[in-house]
Design a protein around this motif. Structure first.
Motif, PDB file in Angstrom:
ATOM      1  N   LEU A 198     -32.959  47.644 150.320  1.00  0.00           N
ATOM      2  CA  LEU A 198     -33.348  48.447 151.490  1.00  0.00           C
ATOM      3  C   LEU A 198     -32.222  48.473 152.510  1.00  0.00           C
ATOM      4  O   LEU A 198     -31.901  49.514 153.081  1.00  0.00           O
ATOM      5  CB  LEU A 198     -34.621  47.885 152.131  1.00  0.00           C
ATOM      6  N   ASP A 199     -31.592  47.300 152.749  1.00  0.00           N
ATOM      7  CA  ASP A 199     -30.465  47.253 153.681  1.00  0.00           C
ATOM      8  C   ASP A 199     -29.365  48.197 153.227  1.00  0.00           C
ATOM      9  O   ASP A 199     -28.799  48.945 154.027  1.00  0.00           O
ATOM     10  CB  ASP A 199     -29.897  45.824 153.775  1.00  0.00           C
ATOM     11  N   GLY A 200     -29.060  48.133 151.931  1.00  0.00           N
ATOM     12  CA  GLY A 200     -28.027  49.008 151.384  1.00  0.00           C
ATOM     13  C   GLY A 200     -28.377  50.469 151.627  1.00  0.00           C
ATOM     14  O   GLY A 200     -27.552  51.263 152.079  1.00  0.00           O
ATOM     15  N   THR A 201     -29.643  50.797 151.359  1.00  0.00           N
ATOM     16  CA  THR A 201     -30.068  52.183 151.505  1.00  0.00           C
ATOM     17  C   THR A 201     -29.986  52.656 152.956  1.00  0.00           C
ATOM     18  O   THR A 201     -29.361  53.659 153.268  1.00  0.00           O
ATOM     19  CB  THR A 201     -31.524  52.322 151.019  1.00  0.00           C
ATOM     20  N   PHE A 202     -30.610  51.883 153.859  1.00  0.00           N
ATOM     21  CA  PHE A 202     -30.718  52.369 155.234  1.00  0.00           C
ATOM     22  C   PHE A 202     -29.405  52.225 156.014  1.00  0.00           C
ATOM     23  O   PHE A 202     -29.197  52.919 157.003  1.00  0.00           O
ATOM     24  CB  PHE A 202     -31.869  51.673 155.962  1.00  0.00           C
ATOM     25  N   SER A 203     -28.518  51.307 155.589  1.00  0.00           N
ATOM     26  CA  SER A 203     -27.245  51.180 156.302  1.00  0.00           C
ATOM     27  C   SER A 203     -26.263  52.254 155.882  1.00  0.00           C
ATOM     28  O   SER A 203     -25.263  52.475 156.550  1.00  0.00           O
ATOM     29  CB  SER A 203     -26.567  49.844 156.029  1.00  0.00           C
ATOM     30  N   PHE A 204     -26.497  52.864 154.737  1.00  0.00           N
ATOM     31  CA  PHE A 204     -25.474  53.771 154.227  1.00  0.00           C
ATOM     32  C   PHE A 204     -25.950  55.194 154.064  1.00  0.00           C
ATOM     33  O   PHE A 204     -25.243  56.007 153.501  1.00  0.00           O
ATOM     34  CB  PHE A 204     -24.916  53.245 152.906  1.00  0.00           C
ATOM     35  N   SER A 205     -27.165  55.500 154.534  1.00  0.00           N
ATOM     36  CA  SER A 205     -27.637  56.857 154.273  1.00  0.00           C
ATOM     37  C   SER A 205     -28.690  57.317 155.266  1.00  0.00           C
ATOM     38  O   SER A 205     -29.561  56.552 155.675  1.00  0.00           O
ATOM     39  CB  SER A 205     -28.219  56.911 152.869  1.00  0.00           C
ATOM     40  N   TYR A 206     -28.602  58.599 155.638  1.00  0.00           N
ATOM     41  CA  TYR A 206     -29.667  59.251 156.399  1.00  0.00           C
ATOM     42  C   TYR A 206     -30.540  60.073 155.467  1.00  0.00           C
ATOM     43  O   TYR A 206     -31.465  60.744 155.919  1.00  0.00           O
ATOM     44  CB  TYR A 206     -29.075  60.187 157.452  1.00  0.00           C
ATOM     45  N   LYS A 207     -30.228  60.025 154.187  1.00  0.00           N
ATOM     46  CA  LYS A 207     -30.931  60.900 153.251  1.00  0.00           C
ATOM     47  C   LYS A 207     -32.455  60.719 153.274  1.00  0.00           C
ATOM     48  O   LYS A 207     -33.170  61.704 153.178  1.00  0.00           O
ATOM     49  CB  LYS A 207     -30.390  60.727 151.839  1.00  0.00           C
ATOM     50  N   PRO A 208     -32.967  59.468 153.418  1.00  0.00           N
ATOM     51  CA  PRO A 208     -34.429  59.339 153.475  1.00  0.00           C
ATOM     52  C   PRO A 208     -35.044  60.145 154.609  1.00  0.00           C
ATOM     53  O   PRO A 208     -36.096  60.771 154.444  1.00  0.00           O
ATOM     54  CB  PRO A 208     -34.634  57.828 153.701  1.00  0.00           C
ATOM     55  N   LEU A 209     -34.372  60.158 155.784  1.00  0.00           N
ATOM     56  CA  LEU A 209     -34.887  60.936 156.910  1.00  0.00           C
ATOM     57  C   LEU A 209     -34.858  62.426 156.595  1.00  0.00           C
ATOM     58  O   LEU A 209     -35.805  63.159 156.858  1.00  0.00           O
ATOM     59  CB  LEU A 209     -34.033  60.674 158.161  1.00  0.00           C
ATOM     60  N   ARG A 210     -33.742  62.832 155.995  1.00  0.00           N
ATOM     61  CA  ARG A 210     -33.586  64.246 155.679  1.00  0.00           C
ATOM     62  C   ARG A 210     -34.638  64.678 154.657  1.00  0.00           C
ATOM     63  O   ARG A 210     -35.189  65.761 154.741  1.00  0.00           O
ATOM     64  CB  ARG A 210     -32.174  64.481 155.142  1.00  0.00           C
ATOM     65  N   LEU A 211     -34.913  63.772 153.729  1.00  0.00           N
ATOM     66  CA  LEU A 211     -35.913  64.064 152.705  1.00  0.00           C
ATOM     67  C   LEU A 211     -37.268  64.342 153.359  1.00  0.00           C
ATOM     68  O   LEU A 211     -37.999  65.242 152.962  1.00  0.00           O
ATOM     69  CB  LEU A 211     -36.008  62.854 151.775  1.00  0.00           C
TER      70      LEU A 211
END
Ligand code: UDP
Ligand code: MG
Length: 308
Positions: A215-228
């Motif tokens: 989760l840290d890796g995902t949220f520290s390196f991407s805004y894609k979840p928000l965009r999704l």
């Protein structure tokens, strides 16, 4: 040249004797190098710290940073990196999954110009859920991050002085070091090795911690979840609009009872409620991380240092 080796240690008493011997042998093979091992005791509850102290008495090249409690793998590595003062720094695990015998090869790649040398796994021994999770995460991370990491790279590798300085200067708390290492750039090289099973004991990074790291890796390196979520919102709104038009038309053309039904309503309400809660949860993940950064608490606390 000076070589430092940073090793996080959490309850590794059964691995330490063999690890120290193999490290000493491997480091002596590096020509014209004076070396030093920096163990970071991450709140071990076994005899790990005592064993390292004993070793330090025999050979002061084995040093220790003792943390105040268990702060986690990534924080422990950061604590070690804060202590280094060398031309090249090796970072590796203390469970002998990363073979010390690869150190000369890593240094060789560094001498040929690599500022960051990644040790890539030719093979991996993990099985079952852990394996599936690791594979899935690596594939997912490559999709979401603009700075992808090779699927078969872990923490094991070499960083030169400049790379360590940049990595240590990053202030962020939720650290995903493989991602940060890709993010800082520099001249990167790779070396292949076969990753074995851990020599003794159970994995110290539990499955829950692996999920948290993912989760840290995902949220520290991407805004894609928000965009999704934005795209999901747009899509559902359009679908809603189209459905509304359809029903209004039906009504106007006199078909009173088109698709009346409890089932439809319940399904829609639950579906939309679910999507909204997921979206709020996602926002919360980012918000919580912002809160942690704003509080500005240290990444780890050092209790004592030996030989440093
Ligand atoms: N480790 C640590 N703090 C922790 C968990 C693990 O310093 O909270 C150390 C552990 O002693 C080992 C390394 O980090 O040297 C990797 O741990 P493990 O082998 O459990 O992880 P895996 O190989 O499964 O990624
Ligand atoms: Mg391991």
């Amino acid at each position: 040249m000076r070589l430092d080796v940073v090793i996080p240690v959490y309850n590794e008493q059964d691995n330490l004797p063999q690890l120290c011997d193999r490290l000493a042998a491997a480091c002596s093979q590096v020509a014209e190098a004076s070396w030093r091992i920096i163990f970071v005791n991450d709140g071990s509850t076994d005899r790990s710290a005592a064993l390292i102290h004993d070793r330090y008495q025999q050979d002061p090249r084995f040093t220790l940073v003792d943390l105040s409690r268990n702060w986690g793998h990534q924080a422990a590595i950061s604590a070690g990196l804060a202590q280094v003062d060398a031309d090249a720094v090796i970072v590796m695990d203390g469970d002998l999954q990363d073979p010390p015998e690869l150190i000369p090869e890593l240094v060789q790649a560094w001498r040929q110009g690599g500022q960051i040398v990644l040790a890539l796994r030719r093979s991996r021994q993990e099985r079952g859920l852990r394996r599936v999770g690791l594979d899935l995460f690596h594939r997912f991370f490559r999709y979401i991050s603009d700075y992808p990491i090779p699927a078969n790279a872990g923490i094991f590798g070499l960083l030169d002085r400049a790379a360590v300085a940049e990595l240590s200067a990053l202030p962020e708390r939720h650290r995903f070091i493989p991602g940060l290492r890709a993010w800082i750039g520099f001249e990167q090289r790779t070396v292949l090795y076969d990753r074995g099973v851990r020599a003794a004991g159970e994995p110290k990074v539990g499955f829950r911690h692996l999920v948290r790291l993912a989760l840290d890796g995902t949220f520290s390196f991407s805004y894609k979840p928000l965009r999704l979520m934005t795209w999901a919102g747009i899509f559902i709104s359009l679908a809603g609009f189209a459905t509304a038009c359809y029903f209004i038309l039906k009504r106007l053309t006199g078909e009173e009872h088109a698709f009346m039904g409890f089932t439809t309503l319940v399904t829609l309400v639950l579906f939309l409620g679910g999507i909204q809660l997921i979206a709020i949860g996602l926002l919360g993940e980012y918000l919580g991380r912002i809160y942690d950064e704003v509080k500005g608490r240290p990444l780890y606390i050092v209790k004592s240092r030996t030989g440093l």
